[in-house]
Enzyme design. Structure first.
Site, mmCIF file in Angstrom:
data_model
loop_
_atom_site.group_PDB
_atom_site.id
_atom_site.type_symbol
_atom_site.label_atom_id
_atom_site.label_comp_id
_atom_site.label_asym_id
_atom_site.label_seq_id
_atom_site.Cartn_x
_atom_site.Cartn_y
_atom_site.Cartn_z
ATOM 1 N N HIS A 190 0.791 -1.233 0.000
ATOM 2 C CA HIS A 190 0.000 0.000 0.000
ATOM 3 C C HIS A 190 0.818 1.274 0.000
ATOM 4 O O HIS A 190 0.248 2.360 0.197
ATOM 5 C CB HIS A 190 -0.933 0.057 1.207
ATOM 6 C CG HIS A 190 -2.055 -0.926 1.156
ATOM 7 N ND1 HIS A 190 -3.274 -0.638 0.578
ATOM 8 C CD2 HIS A 190 -2.139 -2.195 1.587
ATOM 9 C CE1 HIS A 190 -4.059 -1.697 0.681
ATOM 10 N NE2 HIS A 190 -3.392 -2.657 1.292
ATOM 11 N N LYS A 230 -7.849 14.426 4.416
ATOM 12 C CA LYS A 230 -7.032 13.210 4.398
ATOM 13 C C LYS A 230 -6.008 13.345 5.507
ATOM 14 O O LYS A 230 -5.919 14.408 6.136
ATOM 15 C CB LYS A 230 -6.320 13.058 3.056
ATOM 16 C CG LYS A 230 -5.572 14.336 2.608
ATOM 17 C CD LYS A 230 -4.867 14.165 1.275
ATOM 18 C CE LYS A 230 -5.764 14.234 0.074
ATOM 19 N NZ LYS A 230 -5.817 13.017 -0.695
ATOM 20 N N ARG A 231 -5.233 12.295 5.783
ATOM 21 C CA ARG A 231 -4.173 12.423 6.771
ATOM 22 C C ARG A 231 -3.200 13.531 6.352
ATOM 23 O O ARG A 231 -3.032 13.813 5.158
ATOM 24 C CB ARG A 231 -3.411 11.095 6.903
ATOM 25 C CG ARG A 231 -4.176 10.052 7.691
ATOM 26 C CD ARG A 231 -4.393 10.466 9.123
ATOM 27 N NE ARG A 231 -3.185 10.401 9.887
ATOM 28 C CZ ARG A 231 -2.948 9.544 10.879
ATOM 29 N NH1 ARG A 231 -3.870 8.672 11.232
ATOM 30 N NH2 ARG A 231 -1.815 9.552 11.552
ATOM 31 N N LYS A 252 1.578 14.602 0.816
ATOM 32 C CA LYS A 252 0.230 14.936 0.339
ATOM 33 C C LYS A 252 0.079 16.437 0.071
ATOM 34 O O LYS A 252 -0.893 16.878 -0.524
ATOM 35 C CB LYS A 252 -0.818 14.476 1.351
ATOM 36 C CG LYS A 252 -0.851 12.949 1.527
ATOM 37 C CD LYS A 252 -1.900 12.532 2.538
ATOM 38 C CE LYS A 252 -1.862 11.065 2.913
ATOM 39 N NZ LYS A 252 -2.509 10.166 1.938
ATOM 40 N N THR A 296 -8.111 6.993 -2.041
ATOM 41 C CA THR A 296 -9.488 6.532 -2.184
ATOM 42 C C THR A 296 -10.445 7.696 -1.921
ATOM 43 O O THR A 296 -11.571 7.693 -2.414
ATOM 44 C CB THR A 296 -9.791 5.364 -1.217
ATOM 45 O OG1 THR A 296 -9.255 5.698 0.066
ATOM 46 C CG2 THR A 296 -9.177 4.073 -1.698
ATOM 47 N N LYS A 326 -14.118 8.983 -3.615
ATOM 48 C CA LYS A 326 -15.344 9.332 -2.878
ATOM 49 C C LYS A 326 -15.816 10.740 -3.248
ATOM 50 O O LYS A 326 -17.016 10.976 -3.422
ATOM 51 C CB LYS A 326 -15.102 9.218 -1.368
ATOM 52 C CG LYS A 326 -14.800 7.786 -0.943
ATOM 53 C CD LYS A 326 -14.212 7.695 0.458
ATOM 54 C CE LYS A 326 -13.541 6.346 0.672
ATOM 55 N NZ LYS A 326 -12.621 6.336 1.835
HETATM 56 C C1 6GP Z 1 -2.526 3.951 1.935
HETATM 57 C C2 6GP Z 1 -1.979 4.749 0.757
HETATM 58 O O1 6GP Z 1 -1.212 5.826 1.240
HETATM 59 C C3 6GP Z 1 -3.143 5.259 -0.093
HETATM 60 O O2 6GP Z 1 -2.643 5.886 -1.237
HETATM 61 C C4 6GP Z 1 -4.039 4.090 -0.500
HETATM 62 O O3 6GP Z 1 -5.169 4.562 -1.164
HETATM 63 C C5 6GP Z 1 -4.462 3.308 0.732
HETATM 64 O O4 6GP Z 1 -3.326 2.866 1.454
HETATM 65 C C6 6GP Z 1 -5.290 2.084 0.386
HETATM 66 O O5 6GP Z 1 -4.610 1.283 -0.519
HETATM 67 N N1 6GP Z 1 -1.451 3.388 2.739
HETATM 68 C C7 6GP Z 1 -1.544 3.363 4.064
HETATM 69 O O6 6GP Z 1 -2.488 3.856 4.666
HETATM 70 C C8 6GP Z 1 -0.479 2.662 4.772
HETATM 71 O O7 6GP Z 1 -0.425 2.652 5.977
HETATM 72 C C9 6GP Z 1 1.367 1.212 4.712
HETATM 73 O O8 6GP Z 1 0.426 2.000 4.051
#
Ligand code: 6GP
Length: 838
Positions: A373, A564-565, A570, A672, A676
């Site tokens: 991810h 978002k975070r 970002k 994501t 949304k």
């Molecule tokens: C996140 C990614 O930063 C985001 O781009 C993606 O949409 C989401 O995963 C779902 O795939 N990654 C994390 O939150 C994380 O902790 C280790 O990755």
């Protein structure tokens, strides 16, 4: 289709009031639960009592489906997906269950006939914030889709007592407050102490020879922890399938160590209990970064071992031979947090179930699949060998052995390439020795996937290049998706109704059907309705902001939202540079004609991430100045909405005109939130990063505001040697913005407050804000122009929604089922004896 044999369920007597869906029945059940579960009567009941009574009423209806599902899965020993994830960011359950049961309107009427307001009761729910951001929320969307597609599945994770912290803003700074989501009780879960399991930690191993003369290893742990499962039903949308989310709580095997207790060491006795309970105490509040803490590794082995033991229990109960574990279960690893599963499954099969190495390895590889991810180097988990040895001595031995076999394979495929061996080894030996969890996951899995096309490509070319060259057949892409049930039907009923009135409601299960909306894009009446709905939702948010922040906002302004975070990659601070640019233009020319904008931010920063917290402070400081400067009038407003959560997100997405997806290209794996927002009719301003690329391809470049460097351009610029100061000196507006911050204009004259942020931008600018600044400003100027043409904007908004069909999590799950899991749906019929009688 086969129905459940009657003898299975003949003893189950379920009464109407527990299953009936009519308004009358719901009212009776509600009052019954208020009385018998909450122990209250209407006159003295609190809002929470009412919420609980309603939740139990809904849960009863879920239980009927849940039990039927369990009966059929057990009967058929259905192939099952185990989704292992350290995080599940579920959001409130009540509303979603009403939608999926198809009884939202009945319940609304039932409670209103009792003098209550459903929205009020929905507000009562404390959401289980058992995740940080994208990764945890994706897991929740996937559970929804698996249930909707009738795919047998179990979500496995940790039942953290304290989830993600609540965020307060004091003097512009983020302050973290402990999240006590369980303090009023959790009506959605059922504890299953009968399925408790034990997990070993620490100690040492001993070799011995068994009765067949075989070399064996036994592990003498220092500590044993008990895991107790708590199950939550996950209902599909308008199906009878109710799958299970099984979260583990850690307990001491005995509440008291009676040895210590009897010898007078009362505190020592209680301490063992506390140490064990620590394992499920709190969620690590880091998104996309790894800290390498002992407790975190202990949490990982805890939930992974509990879950694998649970699967083995199920295998035995269903009379499946253990040699067929991989036929019964496919285990998806949500990033590397559960990657220890590779070593733990090997250990369980070999040490606890007497299997030979080769067979155990084959089962392990066939069962496990790994999703990556993130591309951020700081997020790639590595555990110091010393820590591993002291906590998981047996797993370390197994990892060494896996590594030995693996490196032999590498040598055979790439003879004489010792540098490659060093790079690919499961053990990083460049300095202090570490176990590389991503490598372990790659070697132990039959599938490795990224979460958007660009991300998967970058994994193959860069982060996991050696593994791609070694095992190209393992790699595949699975672009993320989101559930339209929660993020449209539940959170945006007005748009949902408008859409369904035109094209029917098949899109809720088949999101591609939204395409039919294109036929209405030239229908002035429809466009008018579309715009009125957005406007009404914006008015609601205006009222909310007035109440929360005491800021009055112009509902006709562009609602420009970044939620978002907080993370430097970002680039919320790039957004800040734009705000100050507009502010400077107004200050230089107070009568300038500017399209009014409201900049809305939401999101949390990791508590230890100083720079992200400083960016939050900067935004709040800009808000203070801009919102109160008489020159600005109603043209710009800046709003930081505190304590962003799923509940909160549901309120925000529908109100957005513009969605900010402005990460530096090559950093956001997918995103994501971008999906949304777009699904709710916002237009996107974004870089060619993550799934933005695919969203643009779907909705059409002419309906998307793209700007900035591409991922290859980012690499090229960095390779050439990037000098942010050059941009500062050559761009007049950029310089004015930076100088304005440096002058203390937003910090009551304090020139030091934001210096760390400015220094980082001027001298390093790792995420290339300066390089992208002009392109961003130009693109925003274009946004402002286009917004003035309301018909054009509305058209673009409709086309965005119409073309977002690809981004349903149903599509993602279908892809996983087909390419990785090899699993089919198992429809559930309500057994005759326990069928609802209406
Ligand atoms: C996140 C990614 O930063 C985001 O781009 C993606 O949409 C989401 O995963 C779902 O795939 N990654 C994390 O939150 C994380 O902790 C280790 O990755």
């Amino acid at each position: 289709m086969q129905t459940v044999p009657n003898h299975q369920v003949e003893n189950l007597q379920i009464e109407d009031d527990r299953t009936g869906l009519s308004v009358e029945c719901l009212k009776r059940a509600f009052l019954d639960n208020l009385f018998y579960v909450q122990g209250k009567f209407p006159k003295i009941a609190t809002k929470n009592d009412y919420y609980m009574a309603l939740a139990y009423t809904v849960r009863d209806r879920l239980l009927q489906r849940w039990i039927n599902t369990a009966v059929i899965y057990t009967e058929r020993a259905s192939r099952t997906v185990s989704y292992l994830s350290a995080e599940f960011l579920m959001g409130p359950h009540l509303g979603n269950n009403l939608v999926n049961l198809g009884i939202y309107d009945q319940v609304k009427q039932a409670v209103s006939e009792l003098g209550l307001d459903l929205e009020d009761l929905l507000e009562q729910e404390e959401e289980p914030g058992l995740g940080n951001g994208g990764l945890g929320r994706l897991a929740a969307c996937y559970l929804d889709s698996m249930a909707t597609l009738e795919i047998p599945s179990l979500g496995y994770g940790i039942r953290y007592e304290f989830g993600i912290f609540d965020q307060d803003i004091r003097d512009g700074w983020q302050v973290e407050i402990t999240d006590k989501w369980l303090h009023c009780g959790n009506p959605w879960e059922i504890a299953r102490p009968e399925w408790e399991v034990y997990v070993k930690l620490g100690g040492h191993t001993e070799a011995y020879t068994d009765e067949h003369g075989r070399y064996r290893v036994r592990w003498i742990p220092y500590q044993v922890v008990k895991g107790v499962p708590h199950d939550t039903p996950i209902l599909g949308y308008k199906t009878n399938t109710a799958n299970t989310l099984r979260l583990w709580t850690a307990e001491a095997p005995e509440s008291f160590d009676f040895g210590a207790f009897n010898s007078g060491d009362y505190l020592g006795a209680v301490q063992a209990k506390m140490v064990s309970e620590n394992l499920s105490k709190v969620l690590y509040p880091n998104d996309d970064s790894s800290q390498g803490k002992r407790l975190r590794l202990a949490q990982q082995i805890f939930f992974v071992s509990c879950s694998l033991q649970d699967m083995i229990r199920i295998v035995f109960r269903q009379n499946v031979p253990l040699e067929k574990f991989h036929e019964k279960f496919v285990v998806q690893l949500n990033d590397t947090h559960p990657a220890i599963a590779v070593a733990e499954l090997m250990r369980l099969l070999i040490d606890e179930h007497d299997m030979g190495w080769d067979q155990a390895w084959s089962i392990t590889q066939k069962s496990l699949a790994y999703t990556n991810h993130t591309l951020l180097p700081e997020a790639l988990e590595r555990w110091p060998i010393s820590l591993f040895r002291s906590l998981l001595p047996r797993h370390l031995e197994i990892i060494y052995e896996i590594n030995y076999h693996f490196l032999e394979e590498v040598k055979a495929k790439f003879p004489g390439d010792s540098d490659r061996l060093r790079r690919m080894s499961l053990i990083d030996e460049s300095g202090e020795k570490y176990v590389r969890m991503a490598h372990l996951a790659c070697v132990g899995s039959h599938s490795i996937n990224g979460v958007a096309a660009l991300h998967t490509k970058l994994l193959q070319q860069d982060v996991l290049r050696d593994f791609y060259q070694m095992y190209p057949e393992k790699f595949n892409n699975k672009t993320n998706g989101v559930t339209p049930r929660r993020f449209m039907v539940l959170s945006n009923p007005r748009l949902t109704n408008l859409i369904s009135s035109k094209i029917g409601d098949s899109w809720i299960k088949h999101l591609k059907d939204l395409k039919k909306l294109e036929a209405f894009v030239d229908d002035p009446e429809f466009c008018h309705q579309w715009r009125s709905i957005k406007s009404a939702i914006k008015h609601d948010l205006v009222a909310y902001i007035q109440k929360q922040n005491g800021i009055s906002v112009n509902p006709d302004s562009i609602f420009d939202i970044q939620a978002k975070r907080f993370h430097e990659y970002k680039r919320q601070h790039l957004n800040a540079l734009h705000i100050i640019t507009l502010y400077n233009r107004i200050k230089a020319n107070p009568d300038i004609d500017i399209t009014p904008r409201t900049f809305i931010f939401g999101g949390k920063a990791a508590p230890g991430y100083y720079m992200a917290k400083l960016i939050i402070k900067l935004l709040n400081s800009i808000a203070d100045v801009v919102n109160n400067d008489p020159d600005v009038r109603d043209r710009l407003k800046v709003v930081f909405l505190k304590d962003y959560s799923v509940k909160f997100a549901q309120r925000v997405y529908p109100a957005a005109d513009l969605s900010e997806q402005i990460s530096m290209a090559g950093k956001e794996a997918s995103g994501t939130g971008n999906m949304k927002f777009a699904l709710n009719g916002a237009l996107t301003i974004g870089t060619l990063d993550g799934a933005n690329v695919e969203i643009r391809d779907e909705v059409g470049a002419e309906n998307f505001f793209i700007f900035g460097l591409t991922a290859p351009e980012v690499y090229a610029l960095k390779a050439r040697g990037y000098r942010p100061l050059d941009y500062y000196h050559s761009n007049r507006e950029l310089k004015a913005v930076i100088d304005r911050i440096a002058s203390g204009h937003f910090s009551h004259g304090d020139t030091q407050l934001f210096k760390p942020l400015l220094d980082s931008l001027l001298h390093r600018d790792e995420y290339l804000l300066f390089a992208d600044y002009q392109a961003y400003i130009d693109c925003q100027d274009n946004v402002s122009q286009v917004y003035r043409d309301r018909d054009r904007w509305t058209r673009m908004s409709i086309l965005n929604v119409a073309r977002m069909g690809k981004f349903s999590s149903d599509r993602s799950i279908r892809d996983y089922c087909q390419d990785i899991w090899n699993i089919q749906s198992v429809p559930i019929e309500l057994g005759e004896c326990i069928q609802a009688k209406e």
